[in-house]
Design an enzyme around this catalytic site. Sequence first.
Site, PDB file in Angstrom:
ATOM      1  N   ALA A 153       8.865 -33.144  45.217  1.00 20.99           N
ATOM      2  CA  ALA A 153       8.536 -34.348  45.968  1.00 20.99           C
ATOM      3  C   ALA A 153       9.748 -34.711  46.819  1.00 20.99           C
ATOM      4  O   ALA A 153      10.883 -34.356  46.483  1.00 20.99           O
ATOM      5  CB  ALA A 153       8.197 -35.473  45.008  1.00 20.99           C
ATOM      6  N   GLY A 192       7.418 -31.056  42.054  1.00 19.34           N
ATOM      7  CA  GLY A 192       6.046 -30.987  42.561  1.00 19.34           C
ATOM      8  C   GLY A 192       5.620 -29.577  42.975  1.00 19.34           C
ATOM      9  O   GLY A 192       4.428 -29.259  42.948  1.00 19.34           O
ATOM     10  N   GLU A 225       4.576 -28.028  39.880  1.00 18.30           N
ATOM     11  CA  GLU A 225       3.353 -28.715  39.442  1.00 18.30           C
ATOM     12  C   GLU A 225       2.140 -28.248  40.253  1.00 18.30           C
ATOM     13  O   GLU A 225       1.056 -28.065  39.707  1.00 18.30           O
ATOM     14  CB  GLU A 225       3.562 -30.239  39.543  1.00 18.30           C
ATOM     15  CG  GLU A 225       4.539 -30.726  38.456  1.00 18.30           C
ATOM     16  CD  GLU A 225       5.043 -32.148  38.674  1.00 18.30           C
ATOM     17  OE1 GLU A 225       5.522 -32.430  39.789  1.00 18.30           O
ATOM     18  OE2 GLU A 225       4.977 -32.975  37.753  1.00 18.30           O
ATOM     19  N   GLU A 267      13.581 -33.031  37.504  1.00 19.96           N
ATOM     20  CA  GLU A 267      13.599 -34.494  37.729  1.00 19.96           C
ATOM     21  C   GLU A 267      14.611 -35.218  36.853  1.00 19.96           C
ATOM     22  O   GLU A 267      15.166 -36.249  37.242  1.00 19.96           O
ATOM     23  CB  GLU A 267      12.187 -35.071  37.496  1.00 19.96           C
ATOM     24  CG  GLU A 267      11.178 -34.737  38.581  1.00 19.96           C
ATOM     25  CD  GLU A 267      10.503 -33.385  38.411  1.00 19.96           C
ATOM     26  OE1 GLU A 267      10.933 -32.594  37.541  1.00 19.96           O
ATOM     27  OE2 GLU A 267       9.544 -33.119  39.154  1.00 19.96           O
TER      28      GLU A 267
END
Length: 263
Positions: A66, A111, A114, A134
């Site tokens: 992200a 992300g 993911e 993260e």
Amino acid sequence: MGFENLIFTEENGVATLTFNRPKALNALNAALLGEFIELLETIARNEAIRVLILTGAGEKAFVAGADISEIARCNVLQARLFAEMGQGAIARLQKLSIPVIAAVNGYALGGGSEIAMGCDFIYASEKAAFGLPEINLGIIPGFGGTQRLPRLVGSGLAKELIFTGRMLSAAEAKEIGLVNRVCPPQELMAAVLETARSIAVKGKVSLRAAKGAINGGLDVDLESGCRIERDAFALCLASADAKEGTSAFLEKRKPVFTGSLKD
Ligand code: COA
């Protein structure tokens, strides 16, 4: 379809969606995620697409996570909405009835990992790296990583990876079962396309049934999963492709599957 952050191509039923913000290592900002969700809806409605491939633009990254500059500006409510948007996009991806292959050409972090985990399976370049880093930013994965990683590799390994934020090489990712195949960088897309084309000629109804039975069975007990399977198996028999497949075998010829919805 003009997108600023995505490239979309389609040839003979095999579609390729490329995340295209190479200057930011294809990081997922709200604009890119919005386009991604819009394109997934279009793909879901396009009957001609048999298989979807996801990959990243540039030499370095699939998706490096992200967009950290956007996360840094979020208040609590905006962070909740951002996670909801990312989770929604990956849920939509996973719900596509067609097979989806991740061609991970470089960094697949946060992300990016993911999204790859929301695909049906992953091929990776030798230069790929996976991870949920993260924790190094003082946050946790927010696009489904704490849920999909333990389901894919077991909770002990998932906890170690999420607690340390450690990156995995493509070879390590294959060793733990996250990646199906590792290829030299220049051979990755050819290998993914070869597999995609070999799937694209199969019956559309049976592919949809197989994916639905596997995904539908993963989160339920074995008996309920087998019920999902036998219903899906029985439904296949109503398809023109099942008639074609079984007749072709008995007539000793190759089947030609049309994916017709008429029986
Ligand atoms: N969000 C926003 N921008 C990102 C980004 C992200 N997740 N990942 C990379 N970028 C940007 C960098 O800020 C840099 O921009 P700049 O050229 O304007 O400074 C550009 O992409 C290139 O990245 P850089 O860090 O210079 O490349 P590198 O080869 O030295 O390192 C990584 C590559 C992937 C190891 C490093 O970029 C990184 O750790 N990225 C963040 C990964 C992450 O924590 N993801 C989870 C986010 S929740």
